[in-house]
Design a protein around this motif. Structure first.
Motif, PDB file in Angstrom:
ATOM      1  N   CYS A  81      -3.001  -2.765  -5.567  1.00 40.39           N
ATOM      2  CA  CYS A  81      -4.026  -2.208  -4.570  1.00 40.39           C
ATOM      3  C   CYS A  81      -3.929  -0.671  -4.387  1.00 40.39           C
ATOM      4  O   CYS A  81      -4.483   0.288  -4.804  1.00 40.39           O
ATOM      5  CB  CYS A  81      -4.101  -2.961  -3.741  1.00 40.39           C
ATOM      6  N   LEU A  82      -2.865  -0.423  -3.958  1.00 39.11           N
ATOM      7  CA  LEU A  82      -2.025   0.523  -4.098  1.00 39.11           C
ATOM      8  C   LEU A  82      -2.101   1.517  -5.770  1.00 39.11           C
ATOM      9  O   LEU A  82      -2.256   3.314  -5.828  1.00 39.11           O
ATOM     10  CB  LEU A  82      -1.044   0.650  -3.015  1.00 39.11           C
ATOM     11  N   SER A  83      -2.127   0.921  -6.844  1.00 39.67           N
ATOM     12  CA  SER A  83      -2.117   1.305  -7.604  1.00 39.67           C
ATOM     13  C   SER A  83      -2.894   2.152  -8.584  1.00 39.67           C
ATOM     14  O   SER A  83      -3.215   3.331  -9.498  1.00 39.67           O
ATOM     15  CB  SER A  83      -1.629   0.278  -8.583  1.00 39.67           C
ATOM     16  N   LEU A 122      -0.798   8.037  -0.308  1.00 37.75           N
ATOM     17  CA  LEU A 122       1.530   8.334  -0.335  1.00 37.75           C
ATOM     18  C   LEU A 122       1.639   9.804  -0.247  1.00 37.75           C
ATOM     19  O   LEU A 122       1.967  10.095   0.465  1.00 37.75           O
ATOM     20  CB  LEU A 122       2.046   8.037  -1.243  1.00 37.75           C
ATOM     21  N   ILE A 141       5.552  -3.058   1.730  1.00 37.40           N
ATOM     22  CA  ILE A 141       4.760  -3.010   0.343  1.00 37.40           C
ATOM     23  C   ILE A 141       4.487  -3.752  -0.572  1.00 37.40           C
ATOM     24  O   ILE A 141       5.607  -3.232  -1.583  1.00 37.40           O
ATOM     25  CB  ILE A 141       3.856  -1.818  -0.055  1.00 37.40           C
ATOM     26  N   THR A 160      -6.528  -2.154   2.429  1.00 41.95           N
ATOM     27  CA  THR A 160      -4.568  -1.731   1.684  1.00 41.95           C
ATOM     28  C   THR A 160      -4.222   0.127   2.259  1.00 41.95           C
ATOM     29  O   THR A 160      -3.276   0.680   3.251  1.00 41.95           O
ATOM     30  CB  THR A 160      -4.346  -1.800   0.746  1.00 41.95           C
ATOM     31  N   GLU A 161      -5.670   0.777   1.695  1.00 42.35           N
ATOM     32  CA  GLU A 161      -5.637   2.397   2.075  1.00 42.35           C
ATOM     33  C   GLU A 161      -5.676   3.007   3.577  1.00 42.35           C
ATOM     34  O   GLU A 161      -4.769   4.001   4.030  1.00 42.35           O
ATOM     35  CB  GLU A 161      -6.672   3.282   0.670  1.00 42.35           C
ATOM     36  N   ILE A 177      -2.221   1.891   5.366  1.00 43.00           N
ATOM     37  CA  ILE A 177      -1.879   3.311   5.311  1.00 43.00           C
ATOM     38  C   ILE A 177      -1.924   4.186   5.640  1.00 43.00           C
ATOM     39  O   ILE A 177      -1.105   4.741   6.505  1.00 43.00           O
ATOM     40  CB  ILE A 177      -1.676   3.327   4.072  1.00 43.00           C
ATOM     41  N   THR A 181      -8.151  -2.952  -2.079  1.00 44.66           N
ATOM     42  CA  THR A 181      -7.629  -1.716  -2.459  1.00 44.66           C
ATOM     43  C   THR A 181      -8.574  -1.013  -0.948  1.00 44.66           C
ATOM     44  O   THR A 181      -7.363   0.003   0.045  1.00 44.66           O
ATOM     45  CB  THR A 181      -7.997  -0.851  -3.586  1.00 44.66           C
ATOM     46  N   TYR A 196       6.811  10.087  -4.796  1.00 47.19           N
ATOM     47  CA  TYR A 196       5.879   9.503  -4.238  1.00 47.19           C
ATOM     48  C   TYR A 196       6.535   9.546  -2.803  1.00 47.19           C
ATOM     49  O   TYR A 196       5.886   8.873  -1.810  1.00 47.19           O
ATOM     50  CB  TYR A 196       4.933   8.516  -4.337  1.00 47.19           C
ATOM     51  N   PRO A 236      -2.421   6.217  -5.557  1.00 47.20           N
ATOM     52  CA  PRO A 236      -1.376   6.505  -5.296  1.00 47.20           C
ATOM     53  C   PRO A 236      -1.029   7.603  -4.699  1.00 47.20           C
ATOM     54  O   PRO A 236      -0.373   7.561  -3.873  1.00 47.20           O
ATOM     55  CB  PRO A 236      -0.291   6.364  -6.649  1.00 47.20           C
TER      56      PRO A 236
END
Length: 421
Positions: free
Chosen positions: A273-275, A281, A266, A253-254, A257, A250, A323, A278
Motif C-alpha cells: 500500500c505504501l509503495s 514518508l 510496516i 495506511t496513509e 501514517i 492504501t 525515505y 511513498p
C-alpha cells in the motif's frame, strides 16, 4: 550452557504379583526375552528381587511411550536400564532405540522408578537441548531489555497490530503472538469487525479490537475512526499483516501514517500500500521500520526482485536514506539499514524459515522490542537476530523441511533465553 526443554513423557505401572507369576513359570525365557546381559547381572547381584525386575520392566514400557513406538518396532533389549554407582537408573538405547531418539530430535531420556508392595511405577521424560553453536556478540546481548522485579504489564509496553482480512487472519495472529512471546505487556489486535469473533477465539492473551468493515471482511474507509481510536496510547504499532492491498486500504495506511505519533513497523501488504505513494514518508518525523522481502522492496522501488537480490546492501541503504526510514530486508543474512548509515548483517536463520507466516513473526518481534523501550534501530537489529535464532532452534528439532511459523513462534522465548545466558 545447555538448557534442556521437556519434550515428551511416558509412564507405566506393573503389578508385582504378575511378575512373580511369570518368573515362577518361565524365568529363563522371560529373562532372555526382556533383559540385556548387563540388566540380568544387576538383577542377579540384587538377589533377583521382584520389585527390581518389575521396576526395570515398567521403565522399558515408559521409555517406549516416550519414543512413540511402544514395545515392538523398538525391542525390549534395545532399551537398556543401567545404574550409576549411587544406584540412580539411567537409559542406554541400542540400535532402533537410538535411531528413534535421533529421529525425534531428543538428546536424552531420564527415568524415575519407584515401587511399593504391589506395584512398580516408572516415569520417563525425553529431553531436547537448546544448545546451538552460534556466537552471540556482546553488542547483541546488551540490547536485550532487562526486566525489573518491581514491574507490571504496563511496564513492558502496549503494542497494537493492525491487520487481517477474510482468509488471512493467521497473519495478524502470528504477529500478535510474536509480540507477546517477545515480552510485550499488553498486545492489541485490531481487525475488521466481521473477523472479530474468529480472532477472539484464536487469541486468548491478546486484546482483540474491531473496526467497522460493513461485513466486507477487510478494512474500508469506514474502519479509519475505529482504528485511530484503537491505537491511541500505544507505544508502537504494526500494520500490514494480512490486510490486503487496494485503494481503500492504501488510503487507510496513509492516514494511519499521517495521524499516529509513535513508531510504526510496516510489513507485507502495508508495504505494498505504501509503495503507491511513498512520498508521504517525507512528511513524517516519527520512526518507521519496514520489513520487506525482496519482492516487496522491488515493488516499493519499482525494480526487479533479481536486482534487489544482487544488491541487497545497496538498496537497503538507498531506501533507508532516501525515505528516512529503517529497512530490514529479509532473506538469507537479513540486512538492517538506518538513515544514519548504520548497516547490520544478521548471522542467524536458515532456509527452513522460508515458510508462510515467518515474516509476520518478525514484525511482531520488532514492534515488541520498540514497545519495551528500545530505540527502533536497536529493536530491528535485536529483532532479526532473535527471529533467526528462533528459526535455528526450530530447525534443530523439526529439520529445515518441516519448520512452520508456529514452530518459530514457540522458540522465540528460547532464543531470548539463550541471549540472556
Amino acid at each position: 550452557m545447555i538448557c534442556k526443554d521437556r519434550m515428551s513423557m511416558g509412564t507405566d505401572i506393573v503389578n508385582i504379583n504378575r511378575i512373580k507369576k511369570i518368573i515362577s513359570e518361565k524365568k529363563s525365557r522371560f529373562y532372555d526375552k526382556i533383559f540385556t546381559v548387563k540388566e540380568i547381572e544387576y538383577i542377579s547381584n540384587g538377589g533377583h528381587k521382584y520389585t527390581t525386575i518389575a521396576g526395570i520392566f515398567a521403565a522399558k514400557e515408559a521409555i517406549s511411550k516416550v519414543l512413540g513406538t511402544g514395545i515392538g518396532s523398538v525391542g525390549w533389549k534395545e532399551i537398556e536400564i543401567l545404574h550409576c554407582a549411587s544406584g540412580k537408573p539411567y537409559v542406554n538405547l541400542i540400535n532402533k532405540g537410538k535411531e528413534k531418539l535421533e529421529e525425534l530430535g531428543l538428546d536424552s531420556i531420564e527415568i524415575s522408578i519407584s515401587h511399593e508392595e504391589d506395584y512398580a511405577l516408572a516415569f520417563a521424560i525425553g529431553y531436547r537441548s537448546n544448545n546451538i553453536n552460534i556466537k552471540i556478540d556482546d553488542s547483541i546481548k546488551k540490547l536485550l531489555p532487562r526486566r525489573s522485579r518491581d514491574s507490571h504489564k504496563g511496564t513492558y509496553g502496549r503494542v497494537a497490530v493492525i491487520g487481517g482480512s477474510r482468509g488471512m487472519v493467521g497473519a495478524p495472529y502470528l504477529t500478535s503472538m510474536a509480540a507477546l512471546r517477545t515480552g510485550t505487556g499488553l498486545v492489541y489486535s485490531i481487525v475488521p469487525k466481521s473477523l472479530e469473533n474468529i480472532m477472539s477465539i484464536k487469541l486468548t492473551e491478546v486484546i482483540v479490537k474491531s473496526a467497522e468493515d460493513k461485513n466486507k471482511g477487510y478494512f474500508t474507509k469506514d474502519s479509519l475512526s475505529d482504528i485511530l481510536e484503537g491505537i491511541e496510547g500505544m507505544d508502537a504499532i504494526a500494520i500490514g499483516p494480512g490486510i490486503g492491498a487496494d485503494k481503500e486500504r492504501t488510503y487507510l495506511t496513509e492516514e494511519i501514517i499521517n495521524n499516529y505519533k509513535g513508531p510504526i513497523v510496516i510489513d507485507a501488504d502495508g508495504i505494498n500500500c505504501l509503495s503507491i505513494n511513498p512520498d508521504i514518508l517525507y512528511k513524517r518525523d516519527q520512526p518507521i521500520i519496514i520489513t520487506p522481502h525482496p519482492g516487496e522492496l522491488g515493488r516499493f522501488l519499482g525494480i526487479s526482485t533479481k536486482e534487489i537480490q544482487e544488491n541487497r546492501i545497496y538498496y537497503s541503504k538507498y531506501t533507508s536514506e532516501k525515505y528516512n526510514i529503517i529497512v530490514a530486508l529479509k532473506g538469507a543474512n537479513t540486512v538492517v539499514a538506518s538513515p544514519k548509515n548504520e548497516i547490520y548483517i544478521n548471522a542467524t536463520g536458515n532456509p527452513g524459515m522460508a515458510t508462510a507466516g515467518s515474516g509476520d513473526l518478525l514484525t511482531g518481534i520488532i514492534a515488541s522490542f520498540i514497545g519495551q523501550g528500545l530505540i527502533p534501530i536497536d529493536a530491528a537489529k535485536l529483532g532479526v537476530f532473535c527471529h533467526g535464532l528462533a528459526g535455528d532452534l526450530a530447525s534443530i528439532y523439526k529439520g529445515e523441511h518441516g519448520v512452520i511459523a508456529t514452530d518459530i513462534l514457540e522458540n522465540i522465548p528460547y532464543s531470548i533465553k539463550k541471549i540472556q545466558e
